[in-house]
Scaffold this motif. Structure first.
Motif, mmCIF file in Angstrom:
data_model
loop_
_atom_site.group_PDB
_atom_site.id
_atom_site.type_symbol
_atom_site.label_atom_id
_atom_site.label_comp_id
_atom_site.label_asym_id
_atom_site.label_seq_id
_atom_site.Cartn_x
_atom_site.Cartn_y
_atom_site.Cartn_z
ATOM 1 N N ILE A 1 57.027 44.911 3.191
ATOM 2 C CA ILE A 1 56.996 44.450 4.575
ATOM 3 C C ILE A 1 55.902 45.170 5.360
ATOM 4 O O ILE A 1 55.235 44.581 6.220
ATOM 5 C CB ILE A 1 58.369 44.674 5.253
ATOM 6 N N SER A 2 55.694 46.463 5.057
ATOM 7 C CA SER A 2 54.744 47.270 5.833
ATOM 8 C C SER A 2 53.295 46.872 5.585
ATOM 9 O O SER A 2 52.413 47.267 6.357
ATOM 10 C CB SER A 2 54.930 48.759 5.510
ATOM 11 N N ASN A 3 53.035 46.111 4.529
ATOM 12 C CA ASN A 3 51.657 45.678 4.250
ATOM 13 C C ASN A 3 51.303 44.450 5.085
ATOM 14 O O ASN A 3 51.110 43.348 4.567
ATOM 15 C CB ASN A 3 51.502 45.370 2.758
ATOM 16 N N SER A 4 51.226 44.648 6.382
ATOM 17 C CA SER A 4 50.975 43.540 7.304
ATOM 18 C C SER A 4 49.508 43.420 7.711
ATOM 19 O O SER A 4 49.122 42.437 8.341
ATOM 20 C CB SER A 4 51.835 43.712 8.561
ATOM 21 N N THR A 5 48.696 44.408 7.355
ATOM 22 C CA THR A 5 47.291 44.392 7.770
ATOM 23 C C THR A 5 46.462 43.410 6.948
ATOM 24 O O THR A 5 45.650 42.656 7.489
ATOM 25 C CB THR A 5 46.685 45.796 7.650
ATOM 26 N N PHE A 6 46.679 43.411 5.638
ATOM 27 C CA PHE A 6 45.857 42.580 4.753
ATOM 28 C C PHE A 6 45.951 41.085 5.064
ATOM 29 O O PHE A 6 44.926 40.392 5.079
ATOM 30 C CB PHE A 6 46.218 42.838 3.289
ATOM 31 N N PRO A 7 47.146 40.526 5.291
ATOM 32 C CA PRO A 7 47.197 39.101 5.629
ATOM 33 C C PRO A 7 46.428 38.743 6.892
ATOM 34 O O PRO A 7 45.895 37.635 6.995
ATOM 35 C CB PRO A 7 48.706 38.841 5.809
ATOM 36 N N VAL A 8 46.341 39.686 7.845
ATOM 37 C CA VAL A 8 45.567 39.435 9.060
ATOM 38 C C VAL A 8 44.083 39.342 8.711
ATOM 39 O O VAL A 8 43.359 38.459 9.200
ATOM 40 C CB VAL A 8 45.812 40.545 10.100
ATOM 41 N N ILE A 9 43.616 40.246 7.839
ATOM 42 C CA ILE A 9 42.222 40.215 7.403
ATOM 43 C C ILE A 9 41.940 38.921 6.640
ATOM 44 O O ILE A 9 40.888 38.297 6.803
ATOM 45 C CB ILE A 9 41.911 41.442 6.528
ATOM 46 N N GLN A 10 42.890 38.518 5.793
ATOM 47 C CA GLN A 10 42.736 37.255 5.063
ATOM 48 C C GLN A 10 42.626 36.082 6.033
ATOM 49 O O GLN A 10 41.764 35.211 5.870
ATOM 50 C CB GLN A 10 43.937 37.045 4.130
ATOM 51 N N ALA A 11 43.528 36.056 7.015
ATOM 52 C CA ALA A 11 43.558 34.934 7.954
ATOM 53 C C ALA A 11 42.248 34.803 8.734
ATOM 54 O O ALA A 11 41.810 33.698 9.054
ATOM 55 C CB ALA A 11 44.734 35.087 8.918
ATOM 56 N N LYS A 12 41.613 35.940 9.040
ATOM 57 C CA LYS A 12 40.349 35.900 9.782
ATOM 58 C C LYS A 12 39.245 35.195 9.010
ATOM 59 O O LYS A 12 38.295 34.684 9.607
ATOM 60 C CB LYS A 12 39.909 37.327 10.122
ATOM 61 N N THR A 13 39.333 35.174 7.676
ATOM 62 C CA THR A 13 38.291 34.543 6.860
ATOM 63 C C THR A 13 38.634 33.101 6.500
ATOM 64 O O THR A 13 37.893 32.468 5.744
ATOM 65 C CB THR A 13 38.082 35.339 5.554
ATOM 66 N N MET A 14 39.746 32.583 7.027
ATOM 67 C CA MET A 14 40.197 31.237 6.671
ATOM 68 C C MET A 14 40.207 30.336 7.907
ATOM 69 O O MET A 14 40.163 30.808 9.049
ATOM 70 C CB MET A 14 41.594 31.306 6.024
#
Length: 573
Positions: A337-350
């Motif tokens: 659950i605490s790994n919430s940063t990476f999906p935000v970075i992914q979303a910025k490139t999509m």
């Protein structure tokens, strides 16, 4: 809160407590969550713009603040169970939160409480002075302490109001309460991450930071309005001191030869009780064996608690020790659950547009799909699944709490696997489209592919978090109910530290001479998918560990009561 809760208040003969207290308790928790969570998302921007703090230092400040907020409930639980009781601890915590938020709001109103703005012509920025920085930290400290008073006690205090063993639907009542409590909490978080953040972005810091203190004040008013209606359990002893006494006395009596339970006389809190301590963790039973009758006063109380403890003290410590393995099995899901940063970075490139419209979903707002799943699951589970299953089987249906926790762990593992697959596809598309060296480019792939993993995480939380807190509350004695409520928060704090350790280890192990590791700043050059697969493997191993812990723990209290009821029914037939 449902038919079951209504039945509880109808059948209850208690003069206080019941369903009427629920809106006040839940409102207190909800307002506190909206206020405190609403300060977090934009805090890094506030520190950078108004305090002239760099990204690294600002991130460290927020990390330490979050860690303190997660650990503070342990202090709150100790105060509640040992000295103040849940009611006073919640009240004190709410006041401290209001004080901290008010101090933080003052930093936006009083110019001397923060450094002057950067000089645009010379591009120089004056850092905050020691006193300015100290004032900010004190505000953070009070907010963390306030959360530490409310978070571990609110749930347990609410359960105390409706917990009535004479009610035949008591188990179902508690389950329904836990579900709706967390559903309202998640809705509060949604409001914080949308409405409060929107106000801060569009109305400025003065208004945006002024709303949380108002909400905190409302939470205090709502909570204390119902003070005459609450069931307030009196604190009889310091539970942590009690734990130490049991360990010390058991060690002093370690040379006592273990034998049948009927060979010894045991000291009880109630002198008329003849119950014997349980056989598990039997070495602790030596703490309550009466060796010298002079150790007990005429009133039936031990003359020296460091020489003789009660059976109840021993069983409290045993119950806490017994659940620790199952508690530790929840750490891995909290890491996921605490790994919430990476999906935000992914979303910025999509591509984050909705269809052909010009509206673009903010990268950090995709967590909405995880938050919304929890109240939806509670609604479907409480109003559709359970009633339908009970109607079909013509008997009350209840999903075992350990089964729900295990299902949550399984969905969490599946969520990480889906995350790995989606990231692998996203990276391949970025490379194929020539964006390997451009981390800011938007690839031709919809960000809606991230929604399934968020939904799975939300479902995992709905099953496991609610199940874990219900398990702790049901299995631990009511005298340490606030400790039960703070165990998940403690696990979340420990998981945050473990997640940092795992991340740093993977980065060091995969980074070679002259090449980027898996966790690269440029997401297209890194291998975040492989990092996800590591978490999948850890989660799968943890699931096996959980099953072993369940087998070793044995049946829960509610399962034992159910078996006893069935046995009694068979005897009467």
């Amino acid at each position: 809160m449902g038919e079951e809760l209504s039945q509880e208040t109808h059948h209850s003969t208690r003069k206080k407590g019941g369903l009427i207290t629920m809106p006040f308790i839940i409102a207190n928790e909800a307002f506190e969550r909206v206020a405190s969570y609403g300060l977090v998302p934009n805090m890094i921007l506030y520190l950078m713009s108004d305090y002239n703090v760099g990204v690294a230092k600002g991130t460290n400040i927020i990390f330490l603040w979050t860690a303190a907020t997660n650990f503070a409930p342990i202090l709150g639980a100790f105060l509640a169970d040992s000295y103040l009781g849940s009611f006073l601890t919640i009240g004190l915590g709410s006041l401290l939160s209001l004080l901290g938020m008010s101090l933080l709001w003052l930093t936006t109103m009083v110019p001397h409480l923060k450094p002057p703005p950067c000089n645009q012509s010379t591009e120089t920025c004056k850092p905050p002075s020691t006193s300015q920085f100290a004032f900010l930290i004190v505000a953070f400290m009070f907010i963390s302490l306030g959360a530490g008073g409310v978070k571990p006690c609110s749930l347990a205090f609410g359960a105390e109001q409706i917990n009535n063993t004479k009610n035949p639907n008591n188990k179902r009542t508690l389950e329904s309460f836990f579900g709706w409590y967390y559903a309202s909490a998640m809705i509060a978080v949604l409001v914080a991450y949308t409405v409060i953040v929107y106000i801060q972005d569009h109305a400025g810091w003065r208004v945006g930071f002024g709303v949380p203190p108002i909400l905190a004040l409302l939470s205090i008013i709502m909570f204390f309005l119902a003070s005459p209606l609450y069931v307030k359990t009196k604190v009889e002893k310091s539970i942590f001191t009690s734990f130490v006494q049991v360990i010390v006395v058991a060690y002093k009596n370690r040379k006592i030869v273990d034998g049948p339970s009927n060979q010894w006389h045991y000291h009880h809190k109630d002198k008329d009780s003849d119950a014997v301590p349980t056989k598990k963790l039997r070495f602790l039973n030596k703490a309550c064996i009466i060796q010298d009758p002079k150790d007990i006063t005429p009133d039936g109380v031990t003359s020296n608690p460091w020489r003789l403890c009660t059976v109840e003290q021993v069983e409290e410590l045993k119950s806490l020790i017994r659940i620790l393995p199952l508690w530790s099995s929840g750490l891995v899901m909290s890491i996921n659950i605490s790994n919430s940063t990476f999906p935000v970075i992914q979303a910025k490139t999509m591509d984050r547009h909705l269809g052909s419209s010009h509206f673009q979903i903010p990268a950090a707002s995709f967590s909405f799909f995880a938050f919304i799943i929890l109240p939806l699951w509670v609604l479907v589970y409480d109003r559709v699944i359970i009633p339908s299953a009970s109607k079909i089987t013509r008997k009350p249906v209840h999903l075992n709490v350990k089964l729900r926790i295990g299902m949550g762990f399984a969905f969490s593992t599946l969520a990480m696997a889906v995350s790995a697959i989606v990231e692998h596809v996203r990276r391949q598309k970025a490379i194929q489209q020539g964006f390997r060296d451009n981390a800011h480019a938007v690839i031709n792939m919809s960000a809606m592919w991230l929604v399934p993993q968020y939904c799975l995480h939300g479902l995992a939380e709905a099953l496991s978090i609610i199940g874990q807190n219900e398990f702790y509350y049901s299995e631990l004695p009511k005298t340490i109910s606030s400790i039960a409520a703070s165990l998940f928060l403690l696990g979340l704090a420990v998981a945050n530290l473990l997640a940092s350790v795992i991340l740093n280890m993977i980065e060091k192990l995969t980074r070679g001479s002259g090449k980027e590791g898996w966790i690269a700043t440029n997401i297209n050059q890194g291998h975040y998918d492989r990092y996800y697969w590591v978490l999948v493997v850890i989660s799968f191993i943890n699931l096996l560990y959980f099953l072993i812990c369940c087998w070793a723990y044995g049946p829960c209290v509610n399962e034992k009561l159910k078996d006893e009821c069935i046995q009694e029914s068979n005897e009467h037939m």
